[in-house]
Write an enzyme that holds these catalytic residues in place. Sequence first.
Site, PDB file in Angstrom:
ATOM      1  N   LYS A  78     -13.335  -0.708   6.637  1.00 27.97           N
ATOM      2  CA  LYS A  78     -13.926  -1.574   5.615  1.00 27.97           C
ATOM      3  C   LYS A  78     -14.942  -2.534   6.217  1.00 27.97           C
ATOM      4  CE  LYS A  78      -9.950  -0.129   3.825  1.00 27.97           C
ATOM      5  NZ  LYS A  78      -9.652   0.757   2.750  1.00 27.97           N
TER       6      LYS A  78
ATOM      7  N   ASP B 257      -0.312  -5.199   9.533  1.00 31.89           N
ATOM      8  CA  ASP B 257      -1.420  -4.302   9.204  1.00 31.89           C
ATOM      9  C   ASP B 257      -2.631  -5.169   8.838  1.00 31.89           C
ATOM     10  OD1 ASP B 257      -3.076  -2.305   8.410  1.00 31.89           O
ATOM     11  OD2 ASP B 257      -1.826  -1.556   6.779  1.00 31.89           O
TER      12      ASP B 257
ATOM     13  N   TRP C 192       0.872  -1.191   0.000  1.00 33.00           N
ATOM     14  CA  TRP C 192       0.000   0.000   0.000  1.00 33.00           C
ATOM     15  C   TRP C 192       0.903   1.233   0.000  1.00 33.00           C
ATOM     16  CZ3 TRP C 192      -1.972   2.678   4.845  1.00 33.00           C
ATOM     17  CH2 TRP C 192      -3.007   3.573   4.552  1.00 33.00           C
TER      18      TRP C 192
HETATM   19  C1  LMR Z   1      -7.044   1.997  -0.282  1.00 31.40           C
HETATM   20  O1  LMR Z   1      -6.016   1.322  -0.256  1.00 31.40           O
HETATM   21  O2  LMR Z   1      -7.575   2.360  -1.330  1.00 31.40           O
HETATM   22  C2  LMR Z   1      -7.720   2.378   1.009  1.00 31.40           C
HETATM   23  O3  LMR Z   1      -7.059   1.782   2.068  1.00 31.40           O
HETATM   24  C3  LMR Z   1      -7.926   3.837   1.160  1.00 31.40           C
HETATM   25  C4  LMR Z   1      -6.666   4.585   1.456  1.00 31.40           C
HETATM   26  O4  LMR Z   1      -6.639   5.294   2.459  1.00 31.40           O
HETATM   27  O5  LMR Z   1      -5.692   4.487   0.695  1.00 31.40           O
END
Ligand code: LMR
Length: 400
Positions: free
Chosen positions: A246, A211, A130
């Site tokens: 979520k 996470d 991420w």
């Molecule tokens: C995502 O990965 O799209 C979500 O977790 C929203 C974010 O805050 O990035």
Amino acid sequence: MFEHIEAYPGDPILTLNENFQKDPRQNKVNLSIGIYFDEDGRLPVMQAVREAEAAILNDPGPKPYLPMAGFAPYRDAVQGLVFGQQCPARAQGRIATVQTLGGSGALKVGADFIKRYFPQARVWVSDPSWENHRFIFERAGLTVNTYPYYDEATGGLRFDAMLAGIDALPRRSVVLLHACCHNPTGVDLDHAQWEQLIAVLQKRELLPFVDMAYQGFGAGLDDDAFAVRELANRGVPSLVANSFSKNFSLYGERCGGLHVICESAIEAERVLGQLTGSVRSNYSNPPTHGAKIVTRVLTTPELTLAWQSELSAMCQRIARMRLAIHDGLLEHVRGEALSRYIKQRGMFTYTGLTADQVERLREAHGVYILRSGRMCVAGLNEKNVGPVTEAIAKVLASAA
Ligand code: LMR
């Protein structure tokens, strides 16, 4: 005074989502941000959340500051959900838990804790991860590197390379892991792989930071927490971030938790004190409303059941959408590039589309996915899945 401040380049997820809102096209489809939309393309308010909220609003009380560590019944309920009610480390008081501003808030408080108490440690995240993981740890003053993870050729995991990479890290390195529904790839470790990895983490005295933003979207609430619970049961000192954005569809309420698994109750008390101090110096104390909703749902058996069953219906809808896009692409995509739509888990599929193809999807067809090729399959529905499939087929054909 501010002349030297350069323009913010924007965030790869949130800015794209904002651009989607500004797009005037009627037929646009938002598969960019990790948000679950229902069959009608709406953000659901879960029934259990509605009922909990109604009960809270029916009996409005004063609104004092919460304690710095958060609402005590919330912290207890969240710890039970994350680690399991029967967790020995929990019973022994070895887990320090603070209420946080969503999962990102937990990561930030955890990152500050690491910077302060492990200043030499580097953070290792999966390749890819991420995007905000890197931003959060770097802004906390830490250096971020990557370990091998995703195999584009198979749409799966490079487990041997991952294990070997982590096995070579210096003692007390921080290893950021995704408990389930890996973001952005949707590729997870199985139980046997977690066991092997945890043995390496323990042997090398590494500090796992797990996470868990998608508990309940993979193989179920308990199974998704397998790694976290194994770490606690084996007494591996670790940090865990969890989020209710979520699985409660409570995005804007910013409900999450940071948990530190310690070796003794005394240690956990000191760690909790320092996390509390970190909250105080950042934002003093967390907000009340969302925490009350989550607490009421998790501590009222009939609301818990209603929540679990709605969450499982959401997962089933995502599975149907995975199948629908997979079947729609049968004629246009082959092999692993196709099977990943049904193999990968959670909200995301890593489509393998290039940045150019992603741009054409957006510009020519109004279909928004991330530049990395990540698609949020939880944004698909019976009405848009056909047009999305056709758009992808066209983009692929024009590239051929
Ligand atoms: C995502 O990965 O799209 C979500 O977790 C929203 C974010 O805050 O990035």
